[in-house]
Design a protein around this motif. Structure first.
Motif, PDB file in Angstrom:
ATOM      1  N   GLU A  61      45.386  63.130 -15.960  1.00  0.00           N
ATOM      2  CA  GLU A  61      44.334  62.186 -15.570  1.00  0.00           C
ATOM      3  C   GLU A  61      44.968  60.974 -14.887  1.00  0.00           C
ATOM      4  OE1 GLU A  61      40.984  62.131 -15.698  1.00  0.00           O
ATOM      5  OE2 GLU A  61      40.735  64.049 -16.739  1.00  0.00           O
ATOM      6  N   TRP A  64      45.994  58.048 -17.091  1.00  0.00           N
ATOM      7  CA  TRP A  64      47.247  58.255 -17.822  1.00  0.00           C
ATOM      8  C   TRP A  64      48.443  58.011 -16.883  1.00  0.00           C
ATOM      9  CZ3 TRP A  64      48.614  58.394 -22.719  1.00  0.00           C
ATOM     10  CH2 TRP A  64      49.921  58.771 -23.018  1.00  0.00           C
ATOM     11  N   LEU A  88      40.598  60.544 -21.411  1.00  0.00           N
ATOM     12  CA  LEU A  88      41.936  61.117 -21.624  1.00  0.00           C
ATOM     13  C   LEU A  88      41.965  62.188 -22.711  1.00  0.00           C
ATOM     14  CD1 LEU A  88      44.157  57.890 -21.483  1.00  0.00           C
ATOM     15  CD2 LEU A  88      43.839  59.622 -19.700  1.00  0.00           C
TER      16      LEU A  88
END
Length: 113
Positions: A61, A64, A88
């Motif tokens: 993602e 992240w 996430l």
């Protein structure tokens, strides 16, 4: 009764719901994007999954990658990140009593039921 932590925008999560419907399983849905899990709830789910917090993270993602990739985070810091950015969290998560699975593969879901 089963509980499913669901993201309606996720195809794997929608497929899992359809599978549960076809199997006639009774379940309740929690859209964890609209109704995020607290840090305490995340700790409980992680314990039921029997995994490390980092294993619950969708590491591809953008959030992240931009904020956390390459950093050494404690379990507590990972849980804080998951609480702050629920996108996430791997999905779907199916909870049955004191155990849970990440139901991305329907064969795994079938065995879990």
């Amino acid at each position: 009764m089963l509980q499913i932590l669901h993201n309606p925008r996720c195809g794997k999560s929608r497929n899992c719901l359809a599978f549960l419907d076809n199997s006639k399983a009774e379940y309740e849905i929690r859209n964890y994007i609209q109704n995020p899990l607290s840090e305490e709830e995340l700790k409980i789910v992680i314990k039921k999954l029997n995994i490390k917090p980092i294993e619950l993270v969708r590491q591809k993602e953008i959030i992240w990658i931009e904020h956390f990739k390459g950093k050494t985070l404690s379990d507590s810091e990972v849980i804080k990140a998951l609480a702050q950015y629920p996108i996430l969290i791997e999905r779907p998560i199916i909870i049955k009593g004191n155990v849970a699975i990440i139901g991305r593969e329907l064969e795994k879901v079938e065995k879990f039921l």
